[in-house]
Write a protein that holds these residues in place. Sequence first.
Motif, PDB file in Angstrom:
ATOM      1  N   TYR A 286       5.031   7.583  -2.784  1.00  0.00           N
ATOM      2  CA  TYR A 286       6.415   8.351  -2.488  1.00  0.00           C
ATOM      3  C   TYR A 286       6.152   9.770  -2.111  1.00  0.00           C
ATOM      4  O   TYR A 286       7.144  10.057  -1.099  1.00  0.00           O
ATOM      5  N   HIS A 287       5.075  10.742  -2.245  1.00  0.00           N
ATOM      6  CA  HIS A 287       4.748  12.357  -1.691  1.00  0.00           C
ATOM      7  C   HIS A 287       4.210  12.275  -1.044  1.00  0.00           C
ATOM      8  O   HIS A 287       3.307  12.880  -0.490  1.00  0.00           O
TER       9      HIS A 287
ATOM     10  N   ASP B  15      -3.198  10.573   3.803  1.00  0.00           N
ATOM     11  CA  ASP B  15      -3.216  11.300   2.623  1.00  0.00           C
ATOM     12  C   ASP B  15      -3.153  10.064   1.904  1.00  0.00           C
ATOM     13  O   ASP B  15      -3.817   9.583   0.595  1.00  0.00           O
ATOM     14  N   ARG B  16      -2.108   8.815   2.642  1.00  0.00           N
ATOM     15  CA  ARG B  16      -1.176   7.872   1.600  1.00  0.00           C
ATOM     16  C   ARG B  16      -2.968   6.426   1.615  1.00  0.00           C
ATOM     17  O   ARG B  16      -3.077   6.289   0.841  1.00  0.00           O
TER      18      ARG B  16
ATOM     19  N   HIS C 157      10.892  12.621   4.451  1.00  0.00           N
ATOM     20  CA  HIS C 157      12.310  13.212   4.094  1.00  0.00           C
ATOM     21  C   HIS C 157      11.643  14.850   3.685  1.00  0.00           C
ATOM     22  O   HIS C 157      10.955  15.098   2.179  1.00  0.00           O
ATOM     23  N   GLU C 158      12.620  15.769   3.864  1.00  0.00           N
ATOM     24  CA  GLU C 158      12.596  17.005   3.628  1.00  0.00           C
ATOM     25  C   GLU C 158      14.062  17.829   3.279  1.00  0.00           C
ATOM     26  O   GLU C 158      14.590  17.226   4.007  1.00  0.00           O
TER      27      GLU C 158
ATOM     28  N   TYR D 127       8.001  10.517   1.505  1.00  0.00           N
ATOM     29  CA  TYR D 127       7.913   9.874   2.795  1.00  0.00           C
ATOM     30  C   TYR D 127       8.342   8.213   2.545  1.00  0.00           C
ATOM     31  O   TYR D 127       8.091   7.499   1.676  1.00  0.00           O
ATOM     32  N   PHE D 128       9.391   8.038   3.292  1.00  0.00           N
ATOM     33  CA  PHE D 128      10.330   6.586   3.489  1.00  0.00           C
ATOM     34  C   PHE D 128       9.242   5.601   4.158  1.00  0.00           C
ATOM     35  O   PHE D 128       9.243   6.287   5.752  1.00  0.00           O
ATOM     36  N   HIS D 129       8.834   4.740   3.883  1.00  0.00           N
ATOM     37  CA  HIS D 129       8.172   3.302   4.108  1.00  0.00           C
ATOM     38  C   HIS D 129       9.113   2.592   5.190  1.00  0.00           C
ATOM     39  O   HIS D 129      10.314   1.973   4.806  1.00  0.00           O
TER      40      HIS D 129
END
Length: 271
Positions: A117-118, A124-125, A180-181, A194-196
């Motif tokens: 999610y973050h 990083d993912r 998303h911020e 982060y929205f996939h």
Amino acid sequence: MDEPPIHSHYDTAFDEDQRLRQGLGRLELARVQEIVRRHLRPDSRVLDVGGATGVHAEWLLDDGHTVHLVDLLPGHVARAAEQLGDQVGFTATVGDARALAVPDASMDAVLLLGPLYHLTDRDDRLAAWREALRVVVPGGVVIAMAISRFASLFDGLAQSYLFDPAFRAIVAQDLATGVHENPTGDPRWFTTAYFHRPEELADEATEAGLEVTETVGVEGLAHWIRALAPALDDDGAREVVLDSARVIEAEPSLLGLSSHLITVATRLHLT
């Protein structure tokens, strides 16, 4: 993942444990349980990465698995240890999904039900996916959950946030970039994330070296209909709501309708 807004969101503004035990959060929890359970072998050694305060570890222990919980936030780990520390087979430590202090091939299953999610940076993912691959045994399973690219759009409609120009600006960025911020700090509008897209989650698992088994939508349409929450208190109605998610979980054209997505992947056996 270690950005202060994320820490603040979970430490002071938002209780993930209670979210999954109340209202329509119970739909997400029930569906995650269904999906995870169909892929776990009995008596598995489960690594619960980003396990927060232990809401998933609790039922995994009840199912007979051993669980090592890792979370980035010390407060989460302390709360999980307080609630579950007296149960045989449970341990918990502070740690980062991108660099796990866990031996190679030591776990039968790795759950990533929050870290992705973050992690707004793709590298990083991928690091989190590769760490999961490293610590799971050959033939073991990695189960990862992500937030759908369209979640803020649908949530904005369901809760009327979309009529606020500030929220519409957030949604526009979400749809364009996935990042998303929330510069407003309003906890209802979530934190840095982060929205996939549905295909991205499986692509990341494959690039990390895993073999994808399935990608499914978790909640379906029901998550966006707040009036359905009381139906989860009635066994018969609850089953209807759950089945509405089950019957479309693998329908490609509807994956993005769910608030959350799950990809299940395995580490290939050594040859």
